[in-house]
Write a protein that holds these residues in place. Structure first.
Motif, mmCIF file in Angstrom:
data_model
loop_
_atom_site.group_PDB
_atom_site.id
_atom_site.type_symbol
_atom_site.label_atom_id
_atom_site.label_comp_id
_atom_site.label_asym_id
_atom_site.label_seq_id
_atom_site.Cartn_x
_atom_site.Cartn_y
_atom_site.Cartn_z
ATOM 1 N N ASP A 94 49.850 0.395 -11.349
ATOM 2 C CA ASP A 94 48.886 1.235 -10.406
ATOM 3 C C ASP A 94 47.614 0.464 -10.391
ATOM 4 O OD1 ASP A 94 47.735 3.028 -9.013
ATOM 5 O OD2 ASP A 94 48.851 4.808 -9.729
ATOM 6 N N ILE A 95 47.113 -0.166 -9.397
ATOM 7 C CA ILE A 95 45.915 -0.793 -9.406
ATOM 8 C C ILE A 95 44.821 0.030 -9.296
ATOM 9 C CG2 ILE A 95 46.026 -1.327 -6.879
ATOM 10 C CD1 ILE A 95 44.139 -3.436 -9.875
ATOM 11 N N GLU A 96 44.863 1.099 -8.636
ATOM 12 C CA GLU A 96 43.992 2.174 -8.291
ATOM 13 C C GLU A 96 43.733 2.973 -9.714
ATOM 14 O OE1 GLU A 96 42.111 2.757 -5.543
ATOM 15 O OE2 GLU A 96 43.257 1.216 -4.518
ATOM 16 N N LYS A 97 44.734 3.367 -10.381
ATOM 17 C CA LYS A 97 44.696 3.948 -11.634
ATOM 18 C C LYS A 97 44.063 3.076 -12.753
ATOM 19 C CE LYS A 97 47.245 6.668 -15.083
ATOM 20 N NZ LYS A 97 47.170 6.171 -16.237
ATOM 21 N N THR A 98 44.285 1.915 -12.598
ATOM 22 C CA THR A 98 43.599 0.816 -13.569
ATOM 23 C C THR A 98 42.218 0.690 -13.218
ATOM 24 O OG1 THR A 98 45.845 -0.362 -13.735
ATOM 25 C CG2 THR A 98 43.941 -1.560 -14.313
ATOM 26 N N VAL A 99 41.687 0.460 -12.243
ATOM 27 C CA VAL A 99 40.374 0.398 -11.769
ATOM 28 C C VAL A 99 39.521 1.495 -11.977
ATOM 29 C CG1 VAL A 99 38.750 0.149 -9.830
ATOM 30 C CG2 VAL A 99 40.951 -1.423 -9.819
ATOM 31 N N ALA A 135 49.717 -4.628 -25.492
ATOM 32 C CA ALA A 135 50.317 -4.126 -24.200
ATOM 33 C C ALA A 135 49.300 -3.572 -22.956
ATOM 34 C CB ALA A 135 51.623 -3.351 -24.229
ATOM 35 N N ASN A 136 48.639 -2.745 -23.617
ATOM 36 C CA ASN A 136 47.487 -1.943 -22.818
ATOM 37 C C ASN A 136 46.507 -3.257 -22.376
ATOM 38 O OD1 ASN A 136 48.489 0.441 -22.571
ATOM 39 N ND2 ASN A 136 47.332 1.110 -24.572
ATOM 40 N N LEU A 137 45.921 -3.938 -23.297
ATOM 41 C CA LEU A 137 45.055 -4.911 -22.744
ATOM 42 C C LEU A 137 45.501 -5.786 -21.679
ATOM 43 C CD1 LEU A 137 43.750 -6.337 -26.296
ATOM 44 C CD2 LEU A 137 42.510 -4.884 -24.830
ATOM 45 N N PHE A 138 46.666 -6.493 -21.640
ATOM 46 C CA PHE A 138 47.421 -7.373 -20.792
ATOM 47 C C PHE A 138 47.763 -6.589 -19.595
ATOM 48 C CE2 PHE A 138 47.554 -9.674 -24.677
ATOM 49 C CZ PHE A 138 46.612 -10.901 -24.335
ATOM 50 N N ARG A 139 48.427 -5.388 -19.932
ATOM 51 C CA ARG A 139 48.936 -4.567 -18.434
ATOM 52 C C ARG A 139 47.608 -4.307 -17.591
ATOM 53 N NH1 ARG A 139 51.339 -1.002 -21.075
ATOM 54 N NH2 ARG A 139 49.823 0.592 -21.236
ATOM 55 N N ASN A 140 46.507 -4.053 -18.150
ATOM 56 C CA ASN A 140 45.303 -3.383 -17.464
ATOM 57 C C ASN A 140 44.265 -4.789 -17.073
ATOM 58 O OD1 ASN A 140 46.553 -0.742 -17.345
ATOM 59 N ND2 ASN A 140 45.699 -0.529 -19.242
ATOM 60 N N ILE A 145 46.170 -9.164 -13.025
ATOM 61 C CA ILE A 145 46.378 -8.288 -11.890
ATOM 62 C C ILE A 145 46.272 -9.134 -10.683
ATOM 63 C CG2 ILE A 145 46.299 -6.336 -10.503
ATOM 64 C CD1 ILE A 145 45.813 -4.955 -13.032
ATOM 65 N N LYS A 146 44.837 -9.782 -10.417
ATOM 66 C CA LYS A 146 44.736 -10.495 -9.181
ATOM 67 C C LYS A 146 45.642 -11.764 -9.043
ATOM 68 C CE LYS A 146 42.355 -12.121 -5.844
ATOM 69 N NZ LYS A 146 42.677 -11.605 -4.317
ATOM 70 N N LEU A 197 36.629 -3.186 -6.119
ATOM 71 C CA LEU A 197 36.526 -2.568 -7.311
ATOM 72 C C LEU A 197 35.769 -1.258 -7.328
ATOM 73 C CD1 LEU A 197 36.556 -5.443 -10.000
ATOM 74 C CD2 LEU A 197 38.545 -4.106 -8.999
ATOM 75 N N LYS A 198 35.594 -0.367 -7.965
ATOM 76 C CA LYS A 198 34.906 0.920 -8.024
ATOM 77 C C LYS A 198 33.640 0.420 -8.522
ATOM 78 C CE LYS A 198 35.204 2.716 -12.534
ATOM 79 N NZ LYS A 198 35.580 3.960 -13.612
ATOM 80 N N PRO A 199 32.535 0.903 -7.957
ATOM 81 C CA PRO A 199 31.172 0.514 -8.188
ATOM 82 C C PRO A 199 30.864 0.815 -9.784
ATOM 83 C CG PRO A 199 31.200 1.900 -6.385
ATOM 84 C CD PRO A 199 32.765 1.904 -6.722
ATOM 85 N N GLU A 200 29.945 0.151 -10.219
ATOM 86 C CA GLU A 200 29.702 0.247 -11.666
ATOM 87 C C GLU A 200 28.321 0.776 -11.716
ATOM 88 O OE1 GLU A 200 30.700 -2.438 -15.428
ATOM 89 O OE2 GLU A 200 29.205 -3.335 -14.241
#
Length: 320
Positions: A94-99, A135-140, A145-146, A197-200
């Motif tokens: 879920d890219i939106e959730k990841t970002v 798993a979390n590191l590579f999944r997100n 992803i890109k 991506l969301k602004p930082e």
């Protein structure tokens, strides 16, 4: 979850299944696919802080089958990299959730933990690897992803590909574990709709002003962002502060700095790199000249708002 790691794994096999009896693929499409797959392996080796050499093995038939041969001083790292690749390629995210949940500090700590565990395993020949952390590191990982999105977009252009499988291969040529299969109708679930991506946000950014804008218009200010030491151009969106500057109520001299809220707009490049596309300052909280610091009215308002928000969070915590 990442599959159990076996030191005997040294290859990754990709099998492209075709809707006809052919054994060839458009060379341009295959080349672009390979660039992105190699990019994923490079990012995996970067996260692991490992030197991983990748070689291509001769193709075999059955649709089209290609193998990447992984080489490293550490058999465990080589096999771990293969397991990660086997895990991430068919993984839906879920890219939106990841970002929206991106946390650089948590990611940094997770990478440090994984690298430390890998070093201990290599040194002692045994040890525990926190696979959930890995798993979390590579999944997100936004870069993976890109690159994965690029890969599936390219392979979708080859209409006769109706399925893809990825499998780990042992040094003796036997398969390790089961293949991960991805059917064609799922390809688009891996493709990013947008690269933005969301602004930082840096709530206490300090910028040394090099060139303020002293006239009305949508001109960019220029300054040195002290957190990075880099010169940036930014939009001044704090109208109260901007009007004071234009009306000459505020003076600037060599070394004048502002403390402000700085927003960085970002996107992912074609190669999965996070690129800053622009900066803006919605609020200036302080103006600093040598030892003299002047808090702006909008800075005082922002501080009060933050205090209220913290009090509300404390109240919520006591209730629940």
């Amino acid at each position: 979850m990442i599959a159990p790691v076996k030191d005997t794994v040294n290859k990754i096999e990709l099998h492209y299944f075709f809707s006809d009896s052919s054994h060839s693929m458009n060379a341009l499409i295959r080349n672009k696919c390979e660039v992105n797959l190699l990019g994923i392996l490079k990012e995996i080796s970067t996260v692991l802080n490992a030197r991983l050499q990748v070689e291509s093995e001769a193709y075999t038939e059955g649709g089209l089958v290609e193998r990447f041969v992984l080489k490293s001083k550490s058999e465990f790292v080589r096999s771990f990299a293969a397991a990660v690749f086997h895990y991430v390629l068919p993984l839906e995210v879920d890219i939106e959730k990841t970002v929206s949940e991106e946390d650089k500090e948590t990611t940094k700590l997770g990478i440090e933990k994984l690298r430390k565990q890998l070093r201990e395993y290599e040194r002692n020949g045994e040890g525990e690897i926190d696979k959930e952390n890995a798993a979390n590191l590579f999944r997100n990982n936004l870069k993976i992803i890109k690159l994965k999105s690029n890969f599936y977009r390219q392979i979708s252009n080859c209409e006769k590909v109706n399925k893809l499988s990825v499998q780990q291969v042992n040094t003796d040529g036997s398969y390790a574990g089961k293949p991960n299969n991805i059917i064609r109708k799922r390809f688009d679930t891996y493709m990013l709709v947008a690269d933005t991506l969301k602004p930082e946000t840096d709530d206490v950014a300090v910028i040394e002003i090099v060139s303020p804008v002293l006239k009305v218009g949508s001109y960019k200010w220029k300054g040195i962002y002290l957190a990075t030491g880099r010169m940036i151009n930014f939009s001044m969106k704090d109208n109260d502060f901007k009007n004071e500057v234009i009306n000459q109520s505020l003076q600037f001299k060599n070394g004048t700095r502002i403390e402000c809220i700085l927003e960085s707009t970002r996107k992912m490049s074609e190669f999965g790199e996070v690129v800053v596309t622009g900066y803006s300052v919605p609020t200036v909280t302080k103006k600093l000249d040598d030892a003299v610091t002047v808090e702006t009215p909008q800075g005082k308002t922002a501080k009060k708002k933050k205090v209220v928000e913290m009090q509300q969070l404390d109240l919520f915590a006591t209730l629940f």
